[in-house]
Design a protein around this motif. Structure first.
Motif, short mmCIF file in Angstrom:
data_model
loop_
_atom_site.label_atom_id
_atom_site.label_comp_id
_atom_site.label_asym_id
_atom_site.label_seq_id
_atom_site.Cartn_x
_atom_site.Cartn_y
_atom_site.Cartn_z
N ASP A 169 -28.38 12.36 -45.45
CA ASP A 169 -28.57 11.83 -46.80
C ASP A 169 -29.75 10.88 -46.78
N PHE A 170 -30.94 11.41 -47.08
CA PHE A 170 -32.16 10.62 -47.00
C PHE A 170 -32.24 9.57 -48.10
N THR A 171 -31.64 9.85 -49.25
CA THR A 171 -31.62 8.84 -50.31
C THR A 171 -30.85 7.61 -49.84
N ASP A 172 -29.73 7.85 -49.17
CA ASP A 172 -28.95 6.74 -48.63
C ASP A 172 -29.75 5.97 -47.57
N LEU A 173 -30.46 6.70 -46.71
CA LEU A 173 -31.28 6.03 -45.69
C LEU A 173 -32.37 5.17 -46.33
N MET A 174 -33.00 5.68 -47.39
CA MET A 174 -34.03 4.89 -48.06
C MET A 174 -33.43 3.68 -48.76
N ASN A 175 -32.23 3.83 -49.31
CA ASN A 175 -31.54 2.67 -49.90
C ASN A 175 -31.20 1.64 -48.83
N GLN A 176 -30.80 2.09 -47.65
CA GLN A 176 -30.52 1.16 -46.55
C GLN A 176 -31.79 0.43 -46.13
N LEU A 177 -32.93 1.12 -46.13
CA LEU A 177 -34.20 0.46 -45.84
C LEU A 177 -34.48 -0.63 -46.87
#
Length: 122
Positions: free
Chosen positions: A60-68
Motif C-alpha cells: 500500500d504505497f499511499t499508506d507508505l507515503m502517508n507514513q512519510l
C-alpha cells in the motif's frame, strides 16, 4: 464420462471460463491448456496470470507515503517490479511533489518526504 471437445469450444463463442465452469458442474472432463486452440489458450494463460497477480499481496504505497508525511518512517524502497503500482498511487497522492526519490543500483528507488518544499504542500 463425456469429454468436452475443444472444437465445440470454438463453435460456441462462449468464454473458456464459462465453458470450464459449465463442464465441471456437469461432471465432464475438461481439457487442459495444451488442448486449447491458439487464441483461447492465450486467454486462458492471461487469466491465470492475472489471478496469480491479484492474489499476491500488493504494498500500500499511499499508506507508505502517508507514513512519510506523518514522520512515522524516514524512507521506503520501491523495486522495479513494484514501480507500476507505486506510480498509480504516487500520481493520485495529494502532496506528491514533496515525495522525492533517489535512484540506486539495479533500478531500486529510495523515497523520502521533503518537509522544506514550501508551505502549500505542492
Amino acid at each position: 464420462m463425456p469429454v468436452y471437445s475443444t472444437g465445440n469450444l470454438e463453435d460456441t463463442g462462449a468464454s473458456w471460463l464459462q465453458i470450464e465452469s459449465e463442464a465441471r458442474f456437469s461432471g465432464w472432463s475438461v481439457p487442459t491448456a495444451s488442448g486449447i486452440p491458439g487464441s483461447r489458450r492465450r486467454q486462458f494463460f492471461t487469466r491465470q496470470r492475472r489471478a496469480r497477480e491479484e492474489k499476491t499481496v500488493a504494498r500500500d504505497f499511499t499508506d507508505l507515503m502517508n507514513q512519510l508525511k506523518d514522520k512515522k518512517i524516514e524512507q521506503f524502497e520501491v523495486t522495479p517490479e513494484d514501480f507500476p503500482a507505486f506510480q498509480k498511487a504516487f500520481m493520485a497522492y495529494e502532496t506528491r511533489k514533496r515525495v522525492v526519490g533517489k535512484a540506486e543500483k539495479n533500478g531500486k528507488l529510495i523515497y523520502h518526504y521533503d518537509y522544506d518544499a514550501g508551505n502549500d504542500g505542492e
